[in-house]
Design a protein around this motif. Sequence first.
Motif, mmCIF file in Angstrom:
data_model
loop_
_atom_site.group_PDB
_atom_site.id
_atom_site.type_symbol
_atom_site.label_atom_id
_atom_site.label_comp_id
_atom_site.label_asym_id
_atom_site.label_seq_id
_atom_site.Cartn_x
_atom_site.Cartn_y
_atom_site.Cartn_z
ATOM 1 N N THR A 1 0.818 -1.204 0.000
ATOM 2 C CA THR A 1 0.000 0.000 0.000
ATOM 3 C C THR A 1 0.854 1.258 0.000
ATOM 4 O OG1 THR A 1 -1.760 -1.151 1.202
ATOM 5 C CG2 THR A 1 -1.822 1.263 1.215
ATOM 6 N N TYR A 2 0.488 2.207 -0.888
ATOM 7 C CA TYR A 2 1.134 3.517 -0.981
ATOM 8 C C TYR A 2 0.038 4.579 -1.012
ATOM 9 C CZ TYR A 2 4.975 0.460 -2.228
ATOM 10 O OH TYR A 2 5.902 -0.543 -2.204
ATOM 11 N N THR A 3 0.415 5.812 -0.730
ATOM 12 C CA THR A 3 -0.574 6.885 -0.608
ATOM 13 C C THR A 3 -0.303 7.978 -1.633
ATOM 14 O OG1 THR A 3 -0.723 6.454 1.765
ATOM 15 C CG2 THR A 3 -1.653 8.528 0.970
ATOM 16 N N THR A 4 -1.344 8.381 -2.366
ATOM 17 C CA THR A 4 -1.219 9.461 -3.337
ATOM 18 C C THR A 4 -1.337 10.806 -2.631
ATOM 19 O OG1 THR A 4 -3.586 9.689 -3.829
ATOM 20 C CG2 THR A 4 -2.377 7.959 -5.014
ATOM 21 N N ASN A 5 -1.015 11.868 -3.339
ATOM 22 C CA ASN A 5 -1.132 13.209 -2.764
ATOM 23 C C ASN A 5 -2.570 13.565 -2.415
ATOM 24 O OD1 ASN A 5 1.580 13.676 -2.892
ATOM 25 N ND2 ASN A 5 1.515 15.019 -4.684
ATOM 26 N N GLN A 6 -3.519 12.875 -3.050
ATOM 27 C CA GLN A 6 -4.930 13.111 -2.737
ATOM 28 C C GLN A 6 -5.362 12.377 -1.475
ATOM 29 O OE1 GLN A 6 -6.297 11.810 -6.726
ATOM 30 N NE2 GLN A 6 -7.389 13.754 -6.803
ATOM 31 N N GLY A 7 -4.454 11.569 -0.925
ATOM 32 C CA GLY A 7 -4.781 10.837 0.293
ATOM 33 C C GLY A 7 -5.415 9.488 0.048
ATOM 34 N N PHE A 8 -5.372 8.991 -1.186
ATOM 35 C CA PHE A 8 -5.937 7.691 -1.503
ATOM 36 C C PHE A 8 -4.858 6.610 -1.375
ATOM 37 C CE2 PHE A 8 -8.767 10.214 -4.553
ATOM 38 C CZ PHE A 8 -9.722 10.435 -3.564
ATOM 39 N N SER A 9 -5.235 5.464 -0.827
ATOM 40 C CA SER A 9 -4.327 4.320 -0.759
ATOM 41 C C SER A 9 -4.385 3.554 -2.074
ATOM 42 C CB SER A 9 -4.725 3.381 0.386
ATOM 43 O OG SER A 9 -4.632 4.049 1.629
ATOM 44 N N VAL A 10 -3.210 3.182 -2.595
ATOM 45 C CA VAL A 10 -3.155 2.429 -3.851
ATOM 46 C C VAL A 10 -2.230 1.240 -3.705
ATOM 47 C CG1 VAL A 10 -3.685 4.418 -5.328
ATOM 48 C CG2 VAL A 10 -1.292 3.898 -4.764
ATOM 49 N N ALA B 1 -7.418 0.666 -5.516
ATOM 50 C CA ALA B 1 -7.320 1.888 -4.707
ATOM 51 C C ALA B 1 -8.442 1.951 -3.685
ATOM 52 C CB ALA B 1 -7.373 3.115 -5.601
ATOM 53 N N ASP B 2 -8.118 2.529 -2.540
ATOM 54 C CA ASP B 2 -9.116 2.850 -1.523
ATOM 55 C C ASP B 2 -9.420 4.335 -1.646
ATOM 56 O OD1 ASP B 2 -10.630 3.429 0.694
ATOM 57 O OD2 ASP B 2 -9.291 2.451 2.140
ATOM 58 N N THR B 3 -10.578 4.645 -2.193
ATOM 59 C CA THR B 3 -10.953 6.052 -2.387
ATOM 60 C C THR B 3 -12.013 6.498 -1.373
ATOM 61 O OG1 THR B 3 -12.687 5.514 -4.023
ATOM 62 C CG2 THR B 3 -10.455 5.863 -4.846
ATOM 63 N N THR B 4 -12.224 5.695 -0.323
ATOM 64 C CA THR B 4 -13.202 6.068 0.695
ATOM 65 C C THR B 4 -12.624 7.128 1.619
ATOM 66 O OG1 THR B 4 -12.476 4.352 2.240
ATOM 67 C CG2 THR B 4 -14.144 3.727 0.615
ATOM 68 N N SER B 5 -13.496 7.850 2.294
ATOM 69 C CA SER B 5 -13.052 8.904 3.206
ATOM 70 C C SER B 5 -12.405 8.333 4.457
ATOM 71 C CB SER B 5 -14.235 9.798 3.594
ATOM 72 O OG SER B 5 -15.267 9.023 4.186
ATOM 73 N N SER B 6 -12.798 7.140 4.841
ATOM 74 C CA SER B 6 -12.262 6.550 6.077
ATOM 75 C C SER B 6 -10.857 5.969 5.895
ATOM 76 C CB SER B 6 -13.202 5.442 6.575
ATOM 77 O OG SER B 6 -13.337 4.434 5.591
ATOM 78 N N GLN B 7 -10.518 5.575 4.698
ATOM 79 C CA GLN B 7 -9.202 4.995 4.400
ATOM 80 C C GLN B 7 -8.850 3.864 5.366
ATOM 81 O OE1 GLN B 7 -6.785 5.781 1.723
ATOM 82 N NE2 GLN B 7 -8.863 6.265 1.041
ATOM 83 N N ASN C 1 -1.068 17.479 -14.799
ATOM 84 C CA ASN C 1 -1.253 16.203 -15.486
ATOM 85 C C ASN C 1 -1.603 15.074 -14.520
ATOM 86 O OD1 ASN C 1 -1.180 15.795 -18.297
ATOM 87 N ND2 ASN C 1 0.531 14.380 -18.112
ATOM 88 N N SER C 2 -1.989 15.435 -13.280
ATOM 89 C CA SER C 2 -2.298 14.417 -12.272
ATOM 90 C C SER C 2 -3.520 13.597 -12.679
ATOM 91 C CB SER C 2 -2.542 15.065 -10.910
ATOM 92 O OG SER C 2 -1.355 15.642 -10.414
ATOM 93 N N ILE C 3 -3.543 12.353 -12.179
ATOM 94 C CA ILE C 3 -4.642 11.435 -12.452
ATOM 95 C C ILE C 3 -5.421 11.214 -11.160
ATOM 96 C CG2 ILE C 3 -5.229 9.055 -13.081
ATOM 97 C CD1 ILE C 3 -2.729 9.054 -14.876
ATOM 98 N N ASP C 4 -6.730 11.463 -11.192
ATOM 99 C CA ASP C 4 -7.601 11.221 -10.046
ATOM 100 C C ASP C 4 -8.068 9.770 -10.121
ATOM 101 O OD1 ASP C 4 -9.610 11.043 -8.158
ATOM 102 O OD2 ASP C 4 -10.460 13.009 -8.600
ATOM 103 N N VAL C 5 -7.458 8.904 -9.314
ATOM 104 C CA VAL C 5 -7.738 7.485 -9.413
ATOM 105 C C VAL C 5 -9.191 7.155 -9.064
ATOM 106 C CG1 VAL C 5 -7.060 6.921 -7.032
ATOM 107 C CG2 VAL C 5 -6.772 5.212 -8.860
#
Length: 249
Positions: free
Chosen positions: A52-61, A157-163, A216-220
Amino acid sequence: MKYLLALTLISLILFSCKDKNDGESEVLSPEKQVHIDLQPQYNGENLELNQTYTTNQGFSVQFTKLAFIATNINNDGTELIASAVYNYEEDGTKWIQTEGDYAAFSKLQMFVGVPSTINHQDPSAVPNTDPLNILNVGAMHWGWNPGYIFIQVEGKADTTSSQLGVFDHTFVYHVGKDLNLRSAVVENINFENINENTYKAFFRLKMEEFFDNGANSIDVRTENSSHSLDSQAQLSSKAISNFANAIVQ
């Protein structure tokens, strides 16, 4: 008597030539080898699949697949190798191993992808030793397109608010088609002499920049799938541009 003398002279000449040839073969040195390893990373750490890694948007991928095709790998026209296929799951960090003089390759230019002149060839018709043969590219070719898949980036990806590790999204970026061919350049390459005739360079693939890349960021969460359809052109362009720019030393 004359016959014996002639036979003796011929034998001496043959032995002389043999000794000379043997002497020459002893001084020939093996061809120089250039090896380039490629290590995917995320924020400076070596990337591991299914971690698991974290994007700048705070999503786990989590990445489950990283693969790409590079072609025309050269330094100002001096070719190192015509093509190379990389699959992190299968190859680890091993990318390029070929004959060459490292001193001629302080810079490398390449295409991420396959030029249109060969993109639509029959991949089963090229020699088996060619990385672009269907047996070597495997799933990195579309039978329906037809054409090669330039990059494959897959994961979840985990895009939920609770992460809390609820991986509610999968992401799949399979980018090909002629218009998505991209250039990549790595300059000031440092090689290490790992044995008498082999020189190795270590490259990185900075996957944090695949998602997080300014304008050029990608919103997963909303941009999680591309198979290079016309309706996905903008996302395909961002994905392969970010990937090509992520190849550094």
